[in-house]
Design a protein around this motif. Sequence first.
Motif, PDB file in Angstrom:
ATOM      1  N   THR A 120      15.926  60.217  13.319  1.00 35.58           N
ATOM      2  CA  THR A 120      15.364  61.553  13.536  1.00 35.58           C
ATOM      3  C   THR A 120      14.086  61.741  12.736  1.00 35.58           C
ATOM      4  O   THR A 120      13.080  62.235  13.252  1.00 35.58           O
ATOM      5  CB  THR A 120      16.394  62.633  13.147  1.00 35.58           C
ATOM      6  OG1 THR A 120      17.585  62.471  13.920  1.00 35.58           O
ATOM      7  CG2 THR A 120      15.827  64.027  13.389  1.00 35.58           C
ATOM      8  N   VAL A 143      11.058  59.768  14.125  1.00 35.05           N
ATOM      9  CA  VAL A 143      10.404  60.344  15.305  1.00 35.05           C
ATOM     10  C   VAL A 143       9.780  61.700  14.993  1.00 35.05           C
ATOM     11  O   VAL A 143       8.696  62.029  15.506  1.00 35.05           O
ATOM     12  CB  VAL A 143      11.428  60.475  16.456  1.00 35.05           C
ATOM     13  CG1 VAL A 143      10.796  61.182  17.660  1.00 35.05           C
ATOM     14  CG2 VAL A 143      11.955  59.110  16.857  1.00 35.05           C
ATOM     15  N   ALA A 144      10.427  62.495  14.134  1.00 34.58           N
ATOM     16  CA  ALA A 144       9.997  63.878  13.934  1.00 34.58           C
ATOM     17  C   ALA A 144       8.885  64.028  12.903  1.00 34.58           C
ATOM     18  O   ALA A 144       7.974  64.847  13.091  1.00 34.58           O
ATOM     19  CB  ALA A 144      11.193  64.740  13.524  1.00 34.58           C
ATOM     20  N   TYR A 166      11.804  71.183  17.625  1.00 29.43           N
ATOM     21  CA  TYR A 166      11.580  69.784  17.985  1.00 29.43           C
ATOM     22  C   TYR A 166      12.453  68.856  17.135  1.00 29.43           C
ATOM     23  O   TYR A 166      13.066  67.916  17.661  1.00 29.43           O
ATOM     24  CB  TYR A 166      10.096  69.446  17.792  1.00 29.43           C
ATOM     25  CG  TYR A 166       9.780  67.982  17.933  1.00 29.43           C
ATOM     26  CD1 TYR A 166       9.761  67.369  19.188  1.00 29.43           C
ATOM     27  CD2 TYR A 166       9.513  67.202  16.807  1.00 29.43           C
ATOM     28  CE1 TYR A 166       9.484  66.008  19.316  1.00 29.43           C
ATOM     29  CE2 TYR A 166       9.232  65.839  16.934  1.00 29.43           C
ATOM     30  CZ  TYR A 166       9.218  65.250  18.185  1.00 29.43           C
ATOM     31  OH  TYR A 166       8.947  63.913  18.304  1.00 29.43           O
ATOM     32  N   VAL A 187      15.355  66.367  18.570  1.00 29.60           N
ATOM     33  CA  VAL A 187      15.389  64.926  18.314  1.00 29.60           C
ATOM     34  C   VAL A 187      16.723  64.536  17.684  1.00 29.60           C
ATOM     35  O   VAL A 187      17.333  63.511  18.042  1.00 29.60           O
ATOM     36  CB  VAL A 187      14.213  64.509  17.404  1.00 29.60           C
ATOM     37  CG1 VAL A 187      14.366  63.056  16.977  1.00 29.60           C
ATOM     38  CG2 VAL A 187      12.896  64.706  18.120  1.00 29.60           C
TER      39      VAL A 187
END
Length: 415
Positions: free
Chosen positions: A108, A111-112, A141, A145
């Motif tokens: 997470t 990607v975040a 967001y 994710v």
Amino acid sequence: MNEIKDFLLQLSLIAVPMFSYHLFFKGHLKNKNHDLLVKSAFWGFSILLCMSFPLDVGGEYRLDIRIIPLLLGTLYCGWKTGIFLSFIVILYRLYSGLDLGFLNTFLTLLVAIPVILYFQKSFELAKRNKRVKIAIFLSFYYCLVGVFWLCILRGFASMNIQIQTIHFLFVLFSTWLFTTLNENIREIYQLRLEIEDAEKSRLISELTSVFAHEIRNPMQVTRGFLQLLKEPGSWDKKKDYIQISIEELDRANDVINDLLSFGKPSTSDHKKVEVCTEVRRVINIIKAYSMHQNVIIEANLSDNCWIDANPQKLKQCMINILKNAIESMPEGGTVWITCRKTEDGFVEIKIKDEGIGMTKEQVDSLGSPYYSLKESGTGLGMMVSFQIIQSLKGKVRVHSEKGIGTEFSILLPGT
């Protein structure tokens, strides 16, 4: 009910460090790097607290809102703080165990965080309402994710979706709450700075007008008499003109000295000073002036009243207050001065007169640079005296009644 209490605990674990920073450190750290370091430490502390006291759901799920301090710390402090906080999350989660939860957290963040860092500059330059929207969008967001990776790792079970939906809504609400609170606090702090700047500008404007007026008057008088010296006349009359000119120049010089004393009060050259000895010297200095004003000075001074002070500034303060007491009795009278050491370790100096006295409004205005009860006064002498006492970490108490008299009580920390 226990779940609600746990979520409220999570909120408090973010609120307490955030408000502690604003209460004890905001505006007190002049070095920007030190301020950034303290802010990063508080956000990191919030993350550790949130992860240490999670909400247990069914024994399998451990939910927390670490995303809030991680997100706000990154947005408000920059990319370095964002990377630092991400490492805190990863290392602490790894310490808790290498399992699916750690893998979910790592993926997470992987990607975040780049997306959060991408929006950091936009957040920094945006106005308040847009900042709140950016923070909510990024938390949305991040949660999205997290749900995606959870479903990939654990499967699309209805229990997973239900728990993550509740967590998702709570995170969005918390993001809105803390971003709004933080923006409100920032606005209040900025407003306070603007008010302080406006007050400084107002004071400078008032001081400028006072000094321009007080210095211009003697200069104009001197110029007038110097012009008269050019005219034919007796030497005795011209000597009077010269004497008046000198007196007016001395008055202008006194005003300038008061301004310098107010602008740069001396806080250095402190040494051990026996207060009563200095008070006796002040009485000797001003004795001739008091006799000319038909005023008697009665002194009751104890010994061994020691303080740390600049003796010249202490005498200047005493002379200003004592001179005001004498001038408050145009028909003559008595001024009483006492000096003693109090039980709580202070040295107390009392100066009491039986002059015209003051109203409560006049007492409250004492120390203002443009306020004086004397026709030719600027109020600077009293203002300088108050500042000297303040620089010595002392206190001033004034009790006065109209037509009865005034008493100054000065408390200075003893040694």
